[in-house]
Design an enzyme around this catalytic site. Structure first.
Site, PDB file in Angstrom:
ATOM      1  N   SER A 185      -5.298  -7.109   8.078  1.00  0.00           N
ATOM      2  CA  SER A 185      -3.851  -6.941   7.991  1.00  0.00           C
ATOM      3  C   SER A 185      -3.317  -5.915   8.989  1.00  0.00           C
ATOM      4  CB  SER A 185      -3.459  -6.529   6.568  1.00  0.00           C
ATOM      5  OG  SER A 185      -3.791  -7.550   5.651  1.00  0.00           O
ATOM      6  N   HIS A 243      -0.738  -2.224   6.118  1.00  0.00           N
ATOM      7  CA  HIS A 243       0.324  -3.101   6.605  1.00  0.00           C
ATOM      8  C   HIS A 243       1.399  -2.300   7.329  1.00  0.00           C
ATOM      9  CE1 HIS A 243      -1.638  -5.419   3.454  1.00  0.00           C
ATOM     10  NE2 HIS A 243      -1.030  -6.515   3.871  1.00  0.00           N
TER      11      HIS A 243
END
Length: 315
Positions: A204, A265
């Protein structure tokens, strides 16, 4: 008198023949599809010579033009890229890292004898980032090769290919690799500072750095790009939805151990925004003279330096 009339007729025929030849020449000049030749032995015989027709663009060439429209802001850059790109050397980084991630996930599923949307999570793997193993510094990058379940893997690979592969085709493997690794490193360093108990798996950080780099390109040039505002909204919706899902999943299962951090993220996105401005803007050779370049460099370098020092002191 008869001789004079005969000469007059010959002159008239000559003028008629010259007029016909002139009209034929004009019609040849106006024809966009063919040209004509006149036989040496005859002044009235014209033979058509068709020019070769333009070939229809191949699927590969259509794909290159589509990528140029979506990732390059100026029409001159799009035309130059569409005419010159030959896929030599081919994009290597995104396909290689994608195959490695899929291969390792398959191996861990076979080793565990199970597969689910959220597992298996190979906690004992030497690649996973663990807060109690921070001295093994390769874990700050290698965790990107491991995924927690097929849903996690599928989403990351989908975005990685759809966004990363066109970026690599336009900007080259080296520049995209720098952006990707920068996002991965920022994700693990940010997690070590703000989410100290979390284990970390998944691509991610790198995926969001690619998304944010593309977002930075759109933000800077959306007025010149085709469907710029629509693309900007689509990237924001995709990124916000995934981050929101990660936060909701983390809060819903508070007792789940090991924790899977969503900080990567956000940190990967920050790295993508800054590194995208640093290395992907290759069509403006004077960017280093602009304040934006130096601000992006200062932000990324400062954040990484702080996280490294914090880990050295805290540990």
């Amino acid at each position: 008198m008869a001789g004079t009339l005969q000469m007059g007729c010959q002159d008239s025929d000559s003028h008629n023949e010259s007029f016909q030849r002139l009209m034929a020449t004009m019609s040849v000049a106006e024809s966009p599809c063919s040209s004509y030749e006149t036989d040496q032995g005859s002044t009235s015989t014209l033979r058509p010579r068709l020019l070769p027709r333009k070939r229809k663009p191949t699927c590969f060439r259509k794909m290159v033009r589509y990528i140029a429209k979506g990732y390059l802001p100026r029409e001159s850059d799009r035309q130059y890229y569409a005419d010159r790109y030959r896929c030599c050397p081919p994009p290597l980084f995104i396909p290689t890292i994608t195959l490695a991630e899929i291969g390792l996930f398959t191996y861990h599923c076979i080793d565990a004898g199970a597969i689910s949307a959220n597992g298996p999570i190979p906690v004992e793997s030497v690649l996973i980032y663990r807060p109690d193993q921070r001295l093994q510094i390769w874990r700050f990058v290698s965790y990107t090769l491991i995924h927690a379940g097929w849903f996690h893997l599928f989403f990351n690979m989908l975005v990685q290919i759809l966004v990363g592969l066109p970026l690599e085709m336009v900007h080259g493997s080296g520049r995209v690799m720098i952006v990707y690794i920068s996002g991965v490193l920022a994700g693990s360093l940010g997690t070590s500072v703000f989410d100290t108990k979390a284990y970390l798996v998944g691509a991610s950080g790198g995926v969001y750095s690619l998304l944010a780099a593309h977002l930075a390109n759109i933000m800077l040039n959306y007025s010149e790009m085709e469907f710029g505002l629509l693309k900007l909204g689509a990237v924001l919706i995709i990124a916000s939805a995934d981050v929101g899902f990660a936060v909701w999943d983390r809060l819903l299962e508070k007792e789940l151990l090991p924790h899977v951090s969503y900080t990567a993220h956000l940190m990967g996105s920050l790295a993508g925004l800054t590194m995208g401005l640093l290395v992907l803007k290759i069509f403006d050779q004077q960017l280093y003279r602009q304040y934006t370049w130096w601000i992006a460099f200062t932000v990324y370098a400062g954040c990484v330096s702080f996280a490294v020092c914090w880990n050295l002191i805290y540990y």
